[in-house]
Design a protein around this motif. Structure first.
Motif, mmCIF file in Angstrom:
data_model
loop_
_atom_site.group_PDB
_atom_site.id
_atom_site.type_symbol
_atom_site.label_atom_id
_atom_site.label_comp_id
_atom_site.label_asym_id
_atom_site.label_seq_id
_atom_site.Cartn_x
_atom_site.Cartn_y
_atom_site.Cartn_z
ATOM 1 N N MET A 1 0.842 -1.193 0.000
ATOM 2 C CA MET A 1 0.000 0.000 0.000
ATOM 3 C C MET A 1 0.878 1.244 0.000
ATOM 4 O O MET A 1 1.864 1.319 0.738
ATOM 5 N N ARG A 2 0.515 2.209 -0.826
ATOM 6 C CA ARG A 2 1.244 3.479 -0.844
ATOM 7 C C ARG A 2 0.251 4.640 -0.812
ATOM 8 O O ARG A 2 -0.729 4.663 -1.571
ATOM 9 N N ILE A 3 0.515 5.578 0.057
ATOM 10 C CA ILE A 3 -0.328 6.756 0.222
ATOM 11 C C ILE A 3 0.446 7.977 -0.276
ATOM 12 O O ILE A 3 1.611 8.169 0.090
ATOM 13 N N ALA A 4 -0.191 8.800 -1.089
ATOM 14 C CA ALA A 4 0.408 10.063 -1.512
ATOM 15 C C ALA A 4 0.029 11.141 -0.508
ATOM 16 O O ALA A 4 -1.164 11.387 -0.289
ATOM 17 N N PHE A 51 4.970 7.564 -9.067
ATOM 18 C CA PHE A 51 3.970 6.526 -9.327
ATOM 19 C C PHE A 51 3.911 6.189 -10.816
ATOM 20 O O PHE A 51 3.377 5.150 -11.195
ATOM 21 N N GLY A 52 4.419 7.103 -11.644
ATOM 22 C CA GLY A 52 4.338 6.888 -13.078
ATOM 23 C C GLY A 52 2.894 6.893 -13.527
ATOM 24 O O GLY A 52 2.139 7.806 -13.208
ATOM 25 N N GLU A 53 2.499 5.853 -14.263
ATOM 26 C CA GLU A 53 1.119 5.752 -14.727
ATOM 27 C C GLU A 53 0.250 4.955 -13.759
ATOM 28 O O GLU A 53 -0.921 4.705 -14.047
ATOM 29 N N GLU A 54 0.803 4.558 -12.632
ATOM 30 C CA GLU A 54 0.010 3.880 -11.617
ATOM 31 C C GLU A 54 -0.665 4.917 -10.716
ATOM 32 O O GLU A 54 -0.373 6.111 -10.781
ATOM 33 N N LEU A 55 -1.564 4.435 -9.875
ATOM 34 C CA LEU A 55 -2.279 5.324 -8.966
ATOM 35 C C LEU A 55 -1.981 4.951 -7.521
ATOM 36 O O LEU A 55 -1.768 3.777 -7.208
ATOM 37 N N PRO A 56 -1.972 5.924 -6.624
ATOM 38 C CA PRO A 56 -1.800 5.604 -5.207
ATOM 39 C C PRO A 56 -3.052 4.931 -4.659
ATOM 40 O O PRO A 56 -4.126 5.010 -5.256
ATOM 41 N N ASP A 57 -2.906 4.293 -3.515
ATOM 42 C CA ASP A 57 -4.078 3.702 -2.871
ATOM 43 C C ASP A 57 -4.980 4.781 -2.282
ATOM 44 O O ASP A 57 -6.187 4.591 -2.165
ATOM 45 N N ALA A 58 -4.387 5.911 -1.906
ATOM 46 C CA ALA A 58 -5.164 7.031 -1.373
ATOM 47 C C ALA A 58 -4.305 8.288 -1.442
ATOM 48 O O ALA A 58 -3.078 8.226 -1.544
ATOM 49 N N ALA A 84 -12.560 10.579 -9.395
ATOM 50 C CA ALA A 84 -13.367 9.962 -10.444
ATOM 51 C C ALA A 84 -12.825 8.583 -10.822
ATOM 52 O O ALA A 84 -13.589 7.708 -11.268
ATOM 53 N N MET A 85 -11.521 8.367 -10.609
ATOM 54 C CA MET A 85 -10.918 7.075 -10.928
ATOM 55 C C MET A 85 -10.965 6.106 -9.750
ATOM 56 O O MET A 85 -10.382 5.035 -9.804
ATOM 57 N N GLY A 86 -11.662 6.499 -8.683
ATOM 58 C CA GLY A 86 -11.842 5.601 -7.565
ATOM 59 C C GLY A 86 -10.816 5.708 -6.470
ATOM 60 O O GLY A 86 -10.833 4.917 -5.526
ATOM 61 N N VAL A 87 -9.889 6.658 -6.572
ATOM 62 C CA VAL A 87 -8.884 6.843 -5.529
ATOM 63 C C VAL A 87 -9.522 7.602 -4.364
ATOM 64 O O VAL A 87 -10.215 8.605 -4.570
ATOM 65 N N LEU A 88 -9.280 7.140 -3.155
ATOM 66 C CA LEU A 88 -9.743 7.871 -1.980
ATOM 67 C C LEU A 88 -8.919 9.141 -1.850
ATOM 68 O O LEU A 88 -7.697 9.090 -1.687
ATOM 69 N N VAL A 89 -9.574 10.288 -1.946
ATOM 70 C CA VAL A 89 -8.920 11.589 -1.785
ATOM 71 C C VAL A 89 -9.521 12.254 -0.566
ATOM 72 O O VAL A 89 -10.727 12.475 -0.489
ATOM 73 N N LEU A 287 -6.860 5.359 6.900
ATOM 74 C CA LEU A 287 -6.693 3.939 6.592
ATOM 75 C C LEU A 287 -7.970 3.154 6.862
ATOM 76 O O LEU A 287 -8.266 2.184 6.159
ATOM 77 N N ALA A 288 -8.722 3.574 7.863
ATOM 78 C CA ALA A 288 -9.989 2.906 8.145
ATOM 79 C C ALA A 288 -10.961 3.065 6.979
ATOM 80 O O ALA A 288 -11.778 2.181 6.710
ATOM 81 N N GLN A 289 -10.874 4.203 6.289
ATOM 82 C CA GLN A 289 -11.734 4.414 5.123
ATOM 83 C C GLN A 289 -11.376 3.454 3.994
ATOM 84 O O GLN A 289 -12.208 3.162 3.132
ATOM 85 N N LEU A 290 -10.136 2.985 3.975
ATOM 86 C CA LEU A 290 -9.699 2.073 2.923
ATOM 87 C C LEU A 290 -10.141 0.633 3.168
ATOM 88 O O LEU A 290 -9.901 -0.233 2.340
ATOM 89 N N ASP A 291 -10.771 0.394 4.309
ATOM 90 C CA ASP A 291 -11.257 -0.956 4.601
ATOM 91 C C ASP A 291 -12.313 -1.390 3.602
ATOM 92 O O ASP A 291 -12.485 -2.578 3.348
ATOM 93 N N ARG A 292 -13.032 -0.398 3.055
ATOM 94 C CA ARG A 292 -14.046 -0.772 2.068
ATOM 95 C C ARG A 292 -13.402 -0.818 0.686
ATOM 96 O O ARG A 292 -12.430 -0.102 0.412
ATOM 97 N N PRO A 293 -13.903 -1.646 -0.227
ATOM 98 C CA PRO A 293 -13.291 -1.773 -1.552
ATOM 99 C C PRO A 293 -13.285 -0.437 -2.290
ATOM 100 O O PRO A 293 -14.209 0.358 -2.169
ATOM 101 N N ILE A 294 -12.254 -0.229 -3.074
ATOM 102 C CA ILE A 294 -12.142 0.981 -3.878
ATOM 103 C C ILE A 294 -12.224 0.592 -5.343
ATOM 104 O O ILE A 294 -11.484 -0.264 -5.817
#
Length: 298
Positions: A1-4, A51-58, A84-89, A287-294
């Protein structure tokens, strides 16, 4: 997991957040919104440094870079695109846009039935003067996009109103509520995270009605106040923020009001007043917010 961790500068708060995530075995990457690129040829349409063309987990938003209207608009668009791409911001662009604009905040608070001093936002000195003449009390003139108590003025007479070019062409005026107790002005800062109050302090200033810590006010511990806590949680919901600082006051007769909502709050004063590790609370709740699927696009 990586957080920006997005911050305009590698300040103490950003370093505290990185340490708090690290203690939970989560890797973080520090970056500025101005460094994130739109590229419609890229996999997700964005390129994030490291991250390049990848996305962070949040994305944990600490502060945004300032700049031109065009630059700030593009940076907010980056946050919108990530969401819009599903990343938790957190907080996302919608909450930032509302909280950064004091007139939008006041509108949302009033629309939600949350007690807040009557506020006005107009674009001419003539209109501001008419509001002042009809007001039952002095008005507080605040920069629409201001923070930390900078640029706030008390307006008692029409002559006190600056020219439009000195206020960015917008007069945001809020009725002054007298909060003096024992010769000092006071208000309350409550920190709300994931729908609950996690810290609170009183701020007192004997020299000015401006009670921001950066303007010299003292940060003091305060007891639990169920009414203020309920209002703070409601205010966070009204602006759509999951982590924010709420400024509240009590008038001389005890009537409570919400003054402002800060979607990118600092917490030095709160730490001094409470002894709490705010960065740890922030990291744990995100991190608790990430418990649900993204959901991810692409």
């Amino acid at each position: 997991m990586r957080i920006a961790i997005v911050s305009a500068a590698a300040d103490r708060h950003a370093r505290q957040l990185a340490a708090a995530f690290g203690q939970r075995n989560v890797d973080t990457v520090a970056m500025r919104l101005s460094d994130i690129l739109f590229d419609t040829g890229a996999r997700h349409g964005l390129i994030l440094p490291q991250f390049g063309e990848e996305l962070p987990d949040a994305v944990c938003l600490r502060t945004m870079d300032g700049g031109t209207f065009e630059g700030v608009t593009r940076r907010l668009a980056v946050l919108h695109a990530l969401r819009a791409m599903g990343v938790l911001v957190s907080n996302d662009a919608r909450a930032v846009e509302i909280c950064t604009d004091k007139s939008a905040t006041s509108f949302r608070l009033a629309a939600a039935g949350i007690p807040t001093p009557r506020s006005h936002a107009v674009e001419t000195r003539h209109a501001a003067a008419a509001i002042l003449r009809a007001a039952p009390c002095p008005l507080v003139l605040k920069p629409l996009f201001g923070a930390q108590g900078k640029g706030i003025r008390l307006i008692r007479h029409v002559e006190d109103l600056p020219e439009a070019e000195d206020v960015g062409g917008v007069y945001y005026l809020q009725e002054l509520v007298d909060t003096r107790r024992d010769g000092a002005w006071q208000d309350y800062r409550l920190m709300v995270s994931r729908g609950r109050v996690v810290a609170a302090m009183m701020r007192r200033s004997a020299s000015s009605f401006i009670t921001n810590i950066k303007q010299g006010a003292a940060a003091l511990p305060t007891g639990r106040d169920a009414v203020l806590e309920q209002l703070a949680v409601a205010a966070a919901q009204a602006v759509g923020a999951d982590f924010c600082g709420i400024d509240l006051i009590r008038a001389a007769d005890g009537t409570p009001f919400v003054i402002e909502v800060n979607s990118m709050p600092a917490w030095t004063g709160l730490e001094e007043a409470t002894g709490l590790d705010i960065a740890a609370i922030r990291a744990g709740d995100l991190l608790a917010q990430l418990d649900r699927p993204i959901r991810r696009a692409g």
